[in-house]
Motif scaffolding. Structure first.
Motif, PDB file in Angstrom:
ATOM      1  N   ARG A  23       0.844  -1.300   0.063  1.00  0.00           N
ATOM      2  CA  ARG A  23       0.158   0.042  -0.214  1.00  0.00           C
ATOM      3  C   ARG A  23       0.936   1.297  -0.043  1.00  0.00           C
ATOM      4  NH1 ARG A  23      -4.126  -1.071  -1.772  1.00  0.00           N
ATOM      5  NH2 ARG A  23      -5.714   0.258  -1.464  1.00  0.00           N
ATOM      6  N   ARG A  73       0.392   7.864   7.559  1.00  0.00           N
ATOM      7  CA  ARG A  73       0.419   8.353   6.334  1.00  0.00           C
ATOM      8  C   ARG A  73      -0.004   6.271   5.846  1.00  0.00           C
ATOM      9  NH1 ARG A  73      -3.986   9.033   3.161  1.00  0.00           N
ATOM     10  NH2 ARG A  73      -3.868   8.900   0.698  1.00  0.00           N
ATOM     11  N   GLU A 121      -3.077   5.264   7.419  1.00  0.00           N
ATOM     12  CA  GLU A 121      -3.956   5.792   7.334  1.00  0.00           C
ATOM     13  C   GLU A 121      -4.909   4.744   6.087  1.00  0.00           C
ATOM     14  OE1 GLU A 121      -3.328   9.764   6.114  1.00  0.00           O
ATOM     15  OE2 GLU A 121      -3.963  10.533   8.219  1.00  0.00           O
ATOM     16  N   ILE A 122      -3.987   4.686   5.207  1.00  0.00           N
ATOM     17  CA  ILE A 122      -4.345   3.571   4.066  1.00  0.00           C
ATOM     18  C   ILE A 122      -4.723   2.740   4.106  1.00  0.00           C
ATOM     19  CG2 ILE A 122      -4.033   3.219   1.594  1.00  0.00           C
ATOM     20  CD1 ILE A 122      -1.616   5.267   1.771  1.00  0.00           C
ATOM     21  N   ARG A 123      -3.623   1.674   5.293  1.00  0.00           N
ATOM     22  CA  ARG A 123      -4.372   0.403   5.038  1.00  0.00           C
ATOM     23  C   ARG A 123      -4.963   0.599   6.542  1.00  0.00           C
ATOM     24  NH1 ARG A 123       1.632  -2.629   6.517  1.00  0.00           N
ATOM     25  NH2 ARG A 123       2.428  -2.430   4.807  1.00  0.00           N
ATOM     26  N   GLU A 124      -5.670   1.354   7.037  1.00  0.00           N
ATOM     27  CA  GLU A 124      -6.347   1.333   8.043  1.00  0.00           C
ATOM     28  C   GLU A 124      -8.646   0.947   7.117  1.00  0.00           C
ATOM     29  OE1 GLU A 124      -8.748   1.239  11.568  1.00  0.00           O
ATOM     30  OE2 GLU A 124      -6.717   1.165  10.749  1.00  0.00           O
ATOM     31  N   GLU A 125      -7.935   2.370   5.976  1.00  0.00           N
ATOM     32  CA  GLU A 125      -9.147   1.995   4.583  1.00  0.00           C
ATOM     33  C   GLU A 125      -9.738   0.278   4.714  1.00  0.00           C
ATOM     34  OE1 GLU A 125      -8.984   5.134   2.416  1.00  0.00           O
ATOM     35  OE2 GLU A 125      -8.166   6.449   3.439  1.00  0.00           O
ATOM     36  N   ARG A 126      -8.629   0.114   4.908  1.00  0.00           N
ATOM     37  CA  ARG A 126      -8.946  -1.352   3.890  1.00  0.00           C
ATOM     38  C   ARG A 126      -9.344  -2.460   4.803  1.00  0.00           C
ATOM     39  NH1 ARG A 126      -4.826  -4.169  -0.898  1.00  0.00           N
ATOM     40  NH2 ARG A 126      -5.674  -6.162  -0.894  1.00  0.00           N
ATOM     41  N   ARG A 127      -8.075  -2.248   6.017  1.00  0.00           N
ATOM     42  CA  ARG A 127      -8.358  -3.198   6.682  1.00  0.00           C
ATOM     43  C   ARG A 127      -8.649  -2.588   8.444  1.00  0.00           C
ATOM     44  NH1 ARG A 127      -3.677  -7.761   5.223  1.00  0.00           N
ATOM     45  NH2 ARG A 127      -4.660  -8.315   2.967  1.00  0.00           N
ATOM     46  N   PRO A 128      -9.617  -2.113   8.661  1.00  0.00           N
ATOM     47  CA  PRO A 128      -9.549  -1.609   9.900  1.00  0.00           C
ATOM     48  C   PRO A 128      -9.049  -2.325  10.890  1.00  0.00           C
ATOM     49  CG  PRO A 128     -11.659  -1.357   8.437  1.00  0.00           C
ATOM     50  CD  PRO A 128     -10.450  -2.115   7.696  1.00  0.00           C
ATOM     51  N   ALA A 158      -2.515  -2.800   8.910  1.00  0.00           N
ATOM     52  CA  ALA A 158      -2.639  -1.207  10.135  1.00  0.00           C
ATOM     53  C   ALA A 158      -2.310  -0.952  10.790  1.00  0.00           C
ATOM     54  CB  ALA A 158      -4.392  -1.094   9.585  1.00  0.00           C
TER      55      ALA A 158
END
Length: 279
Positions: free
Chosen positions: A162, A215, A218-225, A230
């Motif tokens: 990511r 950053r 943030e990107i990984r949190e959108e994919r796997r909260p 993340a």
């Protein structure tokens, strides 16, 4: 107007083909006015008197409804239709082709063809199919999915999951016809402090992408909260290990945190000394 509130303006991009040219140049101009909030409307295929009339009607209705004239950025080539837009549209009209074509005609001592769609036509069939081949190559070699024909790659991107490898590979293919592959650097690679075996023979083509851990989180949190994947501490460990590995291997590193995909791709092209073809 209250502080912090941006004035709103409507901008129309009119084109006799796809609208890409008008959008690209127009949006570059609009970025210089960040105190405004622009509502962008693209009207492609304005290539007949009827379509010109429809576009002008929409522009004028917008002017009446908003109480101020819109901005029209036009790449319509036909002189008669361009003149109709400039004359009848209640708007500030920026005619991109007329601005540049007239001085070029004067300098070259020749009339232009005024042919619509030249900038995105398949005039060079070899170049067009090379770009399609590059897109297929990028998709087939995304995220280490295949090592077949990797010797045909012009660029091989590596980095943590990511960090921007896939969009950069596809952008290089779509915009420039560059055959780009990408491989993830994983915790297994960090444990051994070795590059994936399949990319080692292509060291000269390798480029590393990195990103600030905050950053990346943030990107990984959108994919796997809420996942370990993340978690900020995990992102920090992976980024630090990836950068150490790439530095040890002498791989050029591009930080993607604040760069647009256009900047990332152009940086890679420049460093790789690849010919820049714009389609």
């Amino acid at each position: 107007m209250p502080a912090g509130v941006r004035s709103k303006r409507t901008v129309f991009f009119l084109s006799d083909r796809t609208g890409i040219t008008a959008e690209m140049l127009g949006n570059s101009l609009l970025t210089q006015f960040d105190q405004f909030e622009f509502r962008r409307v693209t009207i492609p295929f304005v290539d007949s008197p009827e379509r010109v009339a429809d576009a002008i009607r929409l522009v004028n209705e917008t002017a009446d409804g908003e109480g101020r004239r819109p901005i029209v950025i036009s790449s319509v080539v036909d002189e008669a239709m361009s003149e109709q837009i400039r004359r009848d549209a209640n708007a500030l009209t920026l005619d991109l082709f007329q601005v540049f074509i007239n001085p070029l005609e004067a300098e070259l001592g020749a009339k232009s063809s005024h042919a619509a769609g030249r900038s995105h036509a398949i005039a060079d069939s070899h170049g067009y199919f090379a770009r399609m081949e590059a897109i297929n190559f990028a998709q087939a070699h995304d995220d280490g999915a295949s090592t077949r024909d990797l010797d045909k790659a012009q660029v091989v991107l590596v980095g943590v999951s990511r960090c921007g490898k896939t969009p950069t590979s596809l952008y290089l293919a779509l915009q420039f016809g560059v055959r780009a592959a990408n491989f993830p650097l994983t915790p297994d690679d960090f444990a051994d402090m070795r590059l994936p075996a399949s990319v080692v023979p292509h060291r000269a083509k390798l480029f590393g992408l990195t990103i600030q851990p905050e950053r990346l989180r943030e990107i990984r949190e959108e994919r796997r909260p809420g996942s370990r994947y993340a978690a900020l501490d995990n992102c920090r460990v992976e980024v630090r290990a990836a950068e150490a590995l790439m530095t040890r291997e002498g791989i050029a590193i591009v930080d993607t945190t604040t760069k647009s995909i256009e900047e990332i791709a152009t940086t890679i092209l420049h460093r790789a000394k690849l010919q820049r073809h714009i389609y």
